[in-house]
Motif scaffolding. Structure first.
Motif, short mmCIF file in Angstrom:
data_model
loop_
_atom_site.label_atom_id
_atom_site.label_comp_id
_atom_site.label_asym_id
_atom_site.label_seq_id
_atom_site.Cartn_x
_atom_site.Cartn_y
_atom_site.Cartn_z
N ALA A 139 126.36 106.03 33.69
CA ALA A 139 125.38 107.36 33.00
C ALA A 139 125.51 107.30 31.59
N THR A 140 126.87 107.47 31.22
CA THR A 140 127.11 107.92 29.69
C THR A 140 126.83 106.64 28.93
N PRO A 141 127.43 105.49 29.05
CA PRO A 141 126.79 104.53 28.08
C PRO A 141 125.23 104.05 28.21
N VAL A 163 136.16 102.98 20.48
CA VAL A 163 137.56 103.79 20.54
C VAL A 163 137.82 104.32 21.91
N GLY A 164 138.44 103.57 22.88
CA GLY A 164 138.76 104.08 23.98
C GLY A 164 138.20 102.93 25.17
N ARG A 165 138.93 102.46 26.06
CA ARG A 165 138.44 101.44 26.96
C ARG A 165 138.52 101.90 28.56
N SER A 166 138.11 103.21 28.75
CA SER A 166 138.11 103.61 30.13
C SER A 166 137.12 102.73 30.84
N ASN A 167 136.97 102.71 32.19
CA ASN A 167 136.09 102.17 33.10
C ASN A 167 134.73 102.72 33.08
N ILE A 168 134.83 103.87 32.87
CA ILE A 168 133.72 104.92 32.91
C ILE A 168 132.77 104.90 31.52
N VAL A 169 133.36 104.58 30.42
CA VAL A 169 132.60 104.78 29.18
C VAL A 169 132.92 103.48 28.22
N GLY A 269 125.83 119.20 22.72
CA GLY A 269 124.48 118.87 22.28
C GLY A 269 124.17 117.40 22.08
N GLY A 270 125.20 116.54 22.07
CA GLY A 270 124.94 115.32 21.71
C GLY A 270 124.91 114.29 22.92
N VAL A 271 125.92 113.68 23.18
CA VAL A 271 126.05 112.68 24.43
C VAL A 271 125.99 113.38 25.78
N GLY A 272 126.27 114.35 25.81
CA GLY A 272 126.59 115.15 27.19
C GLY A 272 125.21 115.32 27.80
N VAL A 277 120.85 113.45 31.94
CA VAL A 277 119.63 112.87 32.11
C VAL A 277 119.57 111.46 32.79
N THR A 278 120.28 110.87 32.33
CA THR A 278 120.45 109.19 32.73
C THR A 278 120.97 109.16 34.13
N LEU A 279 121.63 109.97 34.70
CA LEU A 279 121.84 109.99 36.35
C LEU A 279 120.59 110.28 37.02
N MET A 280 119.45 111.33 36.39
CA MET A 280 118.41 111.45 36.90
C MET A 280 117.52 110.09 36.93
N ARG A 281 117.66 109.29 35.82
CA ARG A 281 117.00 108.18 35.76
C ARG A 281 117.32 107.23 37.05
N ASN A 282 118.46 107.15 37.07
CA ASN A 282 119.25 106.36 38.20
C ASN A 282 118.80 106.86 39.34
N THR A 283 118.87 108.10 39.74
CA THR A 283 118.22 108.56 41.00
C THR A 283 116.74 108.12 41.31
N LEU A 284 115.94 108.22 40.31
CA LEU A 284 114.50 108.16 40.24
C LEU A 284 114.59 106.48 40.85
N LEU A 285 115.49 105.56 40.04
CA LEU A 285 115.19 104.22 40.34
C LEU A 285 115.67 103.80 41.71
#
Length: 290
Positions: A139-141, A163-169, A269-272, A277-285
């Motif tokens: 969702a975040t990427p 900067v940062g190598r987490s599996n989530i972002v 107010g930026g990425v958050g 909303v990307t989670l919503m797009r994935n749910t619609l898909l």
């Protein structure tokens, strides 16, 4: 310097999704259904889940929130996941992280049906992303990609430093920025805590994505003039001047970095909002796929 308004962009996308859902229902289709599992009483996790439930309402989705005490066993939580996998009415679901220390987050992630993994964390979805097959993007990427596209920010041929190598972002972000796509075709450097002379790397970035979870870590001397800066960090920092007792700070020292940027995301107010909303797009898909 232009501010990248993630909140306004997310509102526009939710409006687009709501229109599509109305069309689906008008044609006799099923209302998309997202479920969220919340374990314990972590304030940040509860806030994120509440945002997701509200977004479901705005998009015209059905939502279900399942709450459990921190004392739930790993076996009991896996049984909840199995039940959600088998529930035909639920199109997608998330298990809000972090989980209590006695629960193996990897085991829980692996137990989620990839077809319902709207967070995009399952190895099958990450693998599909890696080789360019359709699937649920993390969702975040994916939200960051949407911001870059909607603001018309050119990425092809640019130097991108993550900067940062987490599996989530961090790691999936680096892959998305390097792929052959409308937003992509960057030369990407993925940096982390063991990177020698990190500032020298970040100063080379045309696009700098900070996702390490350290408040105000990125300072002006680390940023190239005219760079695009995407701040993924959201840390609670003690602030007695606030009623809540804390302020939200990003990974970037905004006041001193922003004058050097061509574009920058604020915190909050930026990425958050884009993550939600990307989670919503994935749910619609997911609903369409089912």
């Amino acid at each position: 310097m232009q501010l990248i308004d993630g909140k306004a962009t997310a509102e526009a996308i939710k409006g687009e999704i709501a229109i599509e859902v109305k069309e689906i229902l008008a044609n006799g289709g099923k209302q998309p259904h997202l479920a969220a599992v919340l374990v314990g009483n972590d304030g940040g996790s509860r806030t994120y889940v509440n945002h997701k439930v509200k977004a479901c309402e705005q998009c015209g989705f059905k939502s279900t929130l399942l709450e459990f005490e921190e004392t739930i066993t790993e076996e009991e939580l896996l049984a909840v996941v199995d039940k959600l996998n088998k529930d035909e009415d639920i199109d997608g679901f998330i298990v809000q992280l972090p989980l209590p220390k006695h629960i193996d987050e990897t085991k829980v992630t692996l137990a989620i049906d990839p077809a319902k993994d709207v967070d995009g964390f399952h190895p099958e979805n990450l693998g599909r992303m890696m080789i360019g097959l359709p699937g649920f993007l993390p969702a975040t990427p994916y939200g960051i990609v949407q911001l870059l596209e909607r603001y018309g920010i050119e990425t092809s041929g640019k130097k991108c430093v993550v900067v940062g190598r987490s599996n989530i972002v961090g790691t999936p972000m680096s892959l998305l920025m390097s792929r052959n796509a409308k937003v992509g075709n960057c030369t990407v450097t993925l940096t982390h805590s063991r990177t020698a002379d990190l500032a020298a790397e970040t100063r080379e970035a045309d696009i700098l994505i900070a996702a390490l979870g350290k408040p105000e870590f990125v300072t002006a001397d680390m940023v190239k003039e005219g760079a695009v800066v995407i701040d993924v960090g959201t840390s609670r920092v003690k602030d007695d001047s606030k009623k809540s007792g804390f302020s939200l700070k990003g990974d970037v020292k905004f006041d001193e970095v922003s004058p050097k940027c061509s574009f920058i995301t604020p915190v909050p107010g930026g990425v958050g909002p884009m993550t939600v909303v990307t989670l919503m797009r994935n749910t619609l898909l997911a609903a369409k796929n089912r």
